[in-house]
Design an enzyme around this catalytic site. Structure first.
Site, PDB file in Angstrom:
ATOM      1  N   GLU A 125      32.819  36.611  44.123  1.00  0.00           N
ATOM      2  CA  GLU A 125      34.131  36.027  43.825  1.00  0.00           C
ATOM      3  C   GLU A 125      34.065  35.234  42.529  1.00  0.00           C
ATOM      4  OE1 GLU A 125      36.058  35.213  48.246  1.00  0.00           O
ATOM      5  OE2 GLU A 125      35.123  33.562  47.162  1.00  0.00           O
ATOM      6  N   CYS A 126      34.944  35.526  41.599  1.00  0.00           N
ATOM      7  CA  CYS A 126      35.156  34.728  40.397  1.00  0.00           C
ATOM      8  C   CYS A 126      33.831  34.460  39.660  1.00  0.00           C
ATOM      9  CB  CYS A 126      35.894  33.440  40.749  1.00  0.00           C
ATOM     10  SG  CYS A 126      36.758  32.679  39.353  1.00  0.00           S
ATOM     11  N   GLY A 127      33.306  33.246  39.712  1.00  0.00           N
ATOM     12  CA  GLY A 127      32.063  32.944  39.029  1.00  0.00           C
ATOM     13  C   GLY A 127      30.911  33.823  39.479  1.00  0.00           C
ATOM     14  N   THR A 185      35.752  40.401  42.516  1.00  0.00           N
ATOM     15  CA  THR A 185      37.126  40.061  42.150  1.00  0.00           C
ATOM     16  C   THR A 185      37.209  38.604  41.729  1.00  0.00           C
ATOM     17  OG1 THR A 185      39.409  39.921  42.959  1.00  0.00           O
ATOM     18  CG2 THR A 185      37.677  39.450  44.551  1.00  0.00           C
TER      19      THR A 185
END
Length: 434
Positions: free
Chosen positions: A320-322, A412
């Site tokens: 997720e993200c980072g 994502t």
């Protein structure tokens, strides 16, 4: 019904000092021997770290859409059974967003204390307080607190400007030693603030002689209808979670759900060059600040090798993200410094000085239904991969974050709130979501 004193701390906007004063209030009551449970409105990872440190208990999210009204009701009822005081910190301004902090306060009839930064302000303070108190008659209003006040005379002017029917809760003077440091994405993480306890103690001391320090009136919280047990969809599965200063954006409810579904959850630190356990059935790389630690991550070979081996064995890896940024070929920070990353996901990310996306997100799957969450990031990803699924903004219907699938990797920008759909969550960790 179960009753517990409760207060909703809100403001006319972000940046007014809500987190500092909510944390100071939690510390003050904890020092008095009370059991305090704090909640944060809406999607947030950073403020809850501060609030958890101040209160000594995990901080859960409350949001009528992402978490759901019944789940919020259950969380509040549980807190009321365990605590002597419930504090809820709002998000942005009191009436901002759909649903807003005001909607949440009204739904559970929790009185609102408004924190207003009075720096460079005098009688206009009264107009702002009047608007907050009267904009919606259905929102219970407790009173107004002036923050960042310059002098005793300044405080007197602010109090005199208040309408007679708006309660003055006191003031806190401007004090750099109790303000909390921030950066892009929000406040510094609690573990990064060396003098955090001293700042919280100073905030507690500043609040001790104000009316805000008094126990608020009891609020009756309705016991939710008993639901069925969470299906044991991850029974026997071992999920390894990256957890350190680079990867720390985790809802406590997400970990609790994994465990409720039967998973064994372990943690490893990529910053300490710890490998993901070889016997893990799945790995989760949550969001955080890999951009602040890119050079360290780039040279930590043991962690990198363990993830490459995990993916070579076609085991599920959710990023997720980072966490997704670490998987890419390279990451360029806002100053133009490019650092090679793991190279497990084709593409590169570049940070910018303004946020790239912000808002609620919802994924729809034919097989598993809707999964709710949010996005907030300052980077942009360029990848040859096509989206396996695309989230939408639930309020506007606009296209949101892409979900990429590459081998056993699902990545994502969206931060999902997994209790919104346990079946979808379990499918992600079984590698069967797509």
């Amino acid at each position: 019904m179960i009753a517990c004193p409760a207060l909703f701390v809100s403001a006319p906007a972000s940046g007014q000092g809500k987190t500092t004063l909510t944390a100071g209030l939690a510390r003050l009551h904890r020092q008095a021997g009370r059991r305090v449970r704090v909640f944060k409105t809406g999607p947030d990872f950073l403020d809850p770290m501060i609030l958890a440190h101040a209160s000594g208990a995990p901080v859960q999210s409350l949001d009528l859409w992402m978490v759901g009204e019944e789940a919020c009701r259950a969380l509040l009822a549980q807190a009321a059974r365990e605590a002597d005081l419930i504090l809820i910190e709002g998000v942005m301004g009191l009436f901002d967003g759909t649903p807003s902090s005001a909607d949440l306060a009204r739904t559970f009839d929790v009185p609102v204390a408004a924190v207003v930064s009075a720096k460079s302000m005098a009688q206009t303070f009264g107009a702002i307080a009047f608007g907050l108190a009267h904009f919606r008659a259905d929102v219970p209003f407790h009173g107004v607190m002036a923050n960042r006040v310059g002098s005793a005379r300044h405080a007197q002017m602010l109090q005199e400007a208040l309408p007679d029917d708006v309660r003055w809760l006191g003031h806190v003077s401007s004090d750099a030693l109790l303000e909390l440091p921030d950066r892009h994405l929000g406040l510094h993480q609690a573990s990064e603030i060396a003098d955090l306890d001293a700042r919280l103690d100073r905030a507690a001391e500043a609040l001790a002689h104000t009316s805000l320090a008094e126990l608020p009136p009891p609020v009756a919280f309705e016991e939710p209808a008993r639901g069925g047990a969470v299906p044991r969809l991850l029974e026997g599965r071992h999920v390894a979670v990256a957890h350190d200063a680079a990867f720390s954006f985790v809802y406590p409810a997400n970990v609790a759900l994994l465990e409720a579904m039967g998973a064994r959850v372990s943690r490893f630190s990529p910053l300490a060059d710890e490998p993901a356990p070889a016997n893990a059935d799945a790995v989760w790389l949550p969001g955080g600040y890999p951009e602040l630690h890119a050079a360290v991550l780039a040279r930590n070979a043991r962690s990198a090798a363990s993830l490459r081996a995990h993916c070579s064995d076609s085991k599920p890896l959710l990023a997720e993200c980072g966490g997704m940024l670490w998987l890419l070929d390279a990451l360029t920070d806002a100053h133009g410094r490019r650092t090679p990353m793991l190279g497990l996901l084709p593409g590169e990310a570049t940070l910018q000085k303004r946020f790239a996306a912000l808002g609620m997100q919802q994924l729809e799957s034919v097989a598993h239904g809707a999964l709710r969450g949010h996005t907030f990031h300052y980077s942009h990803v360029s990848t040859p991969l096509a989206a396996a699924l695309t989230a939408r903004n639930p309020n506007t219907g606009a296209h949101g974050e892409a979900v990429y699938r590459h081998g056993s990797i699902v990545a994502t920008y969206m931060h999902a709130y997994w209790p919104s759909n346990p079946a979808f969550t379990a499918a992600l960790f079984h590698g069967t979501a797509f």
